[in-house]
Design an enzyme around this catalytic site. Sequence first.
Site, PDB file in Angstrom:
ATOM      1  N   GLY A 161       0.836  -1.199   0.000  1.00 44.88           N
ATOM      2  CA  GLY A 161       0.000   0.000   0.000  1.00 44.88           C
ATOM      3  C   GLY A 161       0.865   1.240   0.000  1.00 44.88           C
ATOM      4  O   GLY A 161       2.005   1.224   0.495  1.00 44.88           O
ATOM      5  N   GLN A 182       3.308   9.989   0.639  1.00 41.58           N
ATOM      6  CA  GLN A 182       4.558   9.237   0.801  1.00 41.58           C
ATOM      7  C   GLN A 182       5.501   9.390  -0.388  1.00 41.58           C
ATOM      8  O   GLN A 182       6.666   9.044  -0.302  1.00 41.58           O
ATOM      9  CB  GLN A 182       4.254   7.747   1.005  1.00 41.58           C
ATOM     10  CG  GLN A 182       3.648   7.448   2.363  1.00 41.58           C
ATOM     11  CD  GLN A 182       3.392   5.962   2.525  1.00 41.58           C
ATOM     12  OE1 GLN A 182       2.400   5.453   2.032  1.00 41.58           O
ATOM     13  NE2 GLN A 182       4.287   5.264   3.202  1.00 41.58           N
ATOM     14  N   CYS A 239       5.464   0.066   7.258  1.00 45.51           N
ATOM     15  CA  CYS A 239       5.170   1.273   6.474  1.00 45.51           C
ATOM     16  C   CYS A 239       6.421   1.639   5.691  1.00 45.51           C
ATOM     17  O   CYS A 239       7.530   1.614   6.244  1.00 45.51           O
ATOM     18  CB  CYS A 239       4.790   2.410   7.429  1.00 45.51           C
ATOM     19  SG  CYS A 239       4.478   3.963   6.584  1.00 45.51           S
ATOM     20  N   LEU A 240       6.251   1.938   4.408  1.00 45.98           N
ATOM     21  CA  LEU A 240       7.422   2.244   3.572  1.00 45.98           C
ATOM     22  C   LEU A 240       8.130   3.522   4.018  1.00 45.98           C
ATOM     23  O   LEU A 240       9.279   3.739   3.669  1.00 45.98           O
ATOM     24  CB  LEU A 240       7.007   2.333   2.095  1.00 45.98           C
ATOM     25  CG  LEU A 240       6.585   0.997   1.457  1.00 45.98           C
ATOM     26  CD1 LEU A 240       6.076   1.202   0.042  1.00 45.98           C
ATOM     27  CD2 LEU A 240       7.716  -0.021   1.465  1.00 45.98           C
ATOM     28  N   HIS A 252      -4.713   2.166   7.139  1.00 44.12           N
ATOM     29  CA  HIS A 252      -3.350   2.699   7.230  1.00 44.12           C
ATOM     30  C   HIS A 252      -3.137   3.811   6.188  1.00 44.12           C
ATOM     31  O   HIS A 252      -2.649   4.885   6.512  1.00 44.12           O
ATOM     32  CB  HIS A 252      -2.349   1.552   7.020  1.00 44.12           C
ATOM     33  CG  HIS A 252      -0.915   1.960   7.063  1.00 44.12           C
ATOM     34  ND1 HIS A 252      -0.057   1.550   8.060  1.00 44.12           N
ATOM     35  CD2 HIS A 252      -0.172   2.752   6.246  1.00 44.12           C
ATOM     36  CE1 HIS A 252       1.144   2.072   7.840  1.00 44.12           C
ATOM     37  NE2 HIS A 252       1.098   2.795   6.733  1.00 44.12           N
ATOM     38  N   GLU A 253      -3.535   3.536   4.940  1.00 46.24           N
ATOM     39  CA  GLU A 253      -3.290   4.514   3.870  1.00 46.24           C
ATOM     40  C   GLU A 253      -4.172   5.757   4.037  1.00 46.24           C
ATOM     41  O   GLU A 253      -3.730   6.872   3.781  1.00 46.24           O
ATOM     42  CB  GLU A 253      -3.514   3.872   2.489  1.00 46.24           C
ATOM     43  CG  GLU A 253      -2.642   2.664   2.175  1.00 46.24           C
ATOM     44  CD  GLU A 253      -1.161   2.847   2.488  1.00 46.24           C
ATOM     45  OE1 GLU A 253      -0.667   3.992   2.470  1.00 46.24           O
ATOM     46  OE2 GLU A 253      -0.504   1.838   2.783  1.00 46.24           O
ATOM     47  N   HIS A 312      -2.689   8.101   6.385  1.00 50.04           N
ATOM     48  CA  HIS A 312      -1.617   8.907   5.778  1.00 50.04           C
ATOM     49  C   HIS A 312      -2.184  10.203   5.186  1.00 50.04           C
ATOM     50  O   HIS A 312      -1.558  11.251   5.250  1.00 50.04           O
ATOM     51  CB  HIS A 312      -0.939   8.132   4.648  1.00 50.04           C
ATOM     52  CG  HIS A 312       0.236   7.310   5.106  1.00 50.04           C
ATOM     53  ND1 HIS A 312       1.323   7.853   5.743  1.00 50.04           N
ATOM     54  CD2 HIS A 312       0.491   5.984   5.004  1.00 50.04           C
ATOM     55  CE1 HIS A 312       2.199   6.902   6.012  1.00 50.04           C
ATOM     56  NE2 HIS A 312       1.716   5.744   5.580  1.00 50.04           N
TER      57      HIS A 312
HETATM   58 ZN    ZN Z   1       2.519   3.869   5.670  1.00 48.18          ZN
END
Ligand code: ZN
Length: 397
Positions: free
Chosen positions: A261, A266, A304-305, A347-348, A351
Amino acid sequence: MNRIIKILIASDFVIYFAWGLLTPIFAVFITRNIRGGTLAVIGIAEAIFLASKSICQLIFADYLDIEPSDKKNLYWAISGSFIFSFAVLLYLVCYLPIHLYLVELVLGVSSAMAYPSWYALFIRNLNPRKKAFSLSFHNTSIDGGTALAAAIGGLIANCFGFPVLIYLVAALSLVGTFLLIVLYKPLNILEQKEMAESKIDFLPVKVTKSFESIPGQILPIRKYGDSILRTKAKLIKEVDDSIVELAKNMLATMYKNNGCGLAAPQVGVSHRLIVIDIGDGPIILANPKILKKSRRKIYSLEGCLSFPGLTLNLMRSKNVMIEGFQITDGRRVKIQAEGLLARGLLHEIDHLDGILFIDKLVFWRKWKINKYLKELKKKTKQSIKERQSMKNVGIVL
Ligand code: ZN
């Protein structure tokens, strides 16, 4: 003042009044009813109450702030007041200092449940133009209630004895608790109204560009410490070339980094766009919005990236209902998700509101990864500086 504030103040008035009946003559109660009830015992009992309340209210407040909601605060305020009301009755069976200390501990912990949640409800529902007056009215009413109680508490104890007084304190505290229960309906209506109003901001997208026509590029991922991750992203009003390109790039970046995701902030773009693929093909959503979250929550590992190498065991709703626009055809879709997909969507979408998965940790768990966070933040600031100095140099031909 609105109805919610009036009820909150009325509830506090009754509870403070109840407590005020006992506190001025509490030392007399201890010396008469507790074996070895010295001045030192009185001091220790008060210290236990204040210490347990002070420490626990910080811990509870930290938990309440993780996913704040009026209903959650109301449950906590009611539960705290309810436990408090019954714990007062335990004074009737105290005859040793240790009994007294245990009762003070229960009273301290239950007060710690009620205080932060009551204040959160009060502040959130304050009329912004009546803040000073509402706060002063609350102060005046609890001071007045305590003063009135102080005047008659001693009289009641004198005429009817301490047991009657303690029953009265417990009964009045329960009345204060029931006043809080009355708040359930107006808070529920308010929450539904807010959900309905927030749909007005929910803009449809107009697709002017074919999705398939642009190849994806791998973009650098913004890491923790970059201010864009804390910025609330803007709604997408139209899917033009740049949005289609962004979605393609986000997918390519997500796959390249083995993520499942990614949200637009991000990759440095403050737009409400997310991509997800948990193995069933990509989902690309513009302006995603949570319609419903199940009350049942489960723990699961999450990465998380923007936080390389960090995996956290987090609690999130098991099921969610999401609404958004598919940028491939502009269609408005509702997605009923559970498990990994539900977690990914939550989660996304977080963000897009500047919320990061570390915000879901209670403070001692966050404290454990403090060193990692500090180092990552330092590295991110350094790379931002380098990126800016590269820009300033410009192109040398
Ligand atoms: Zn994340």
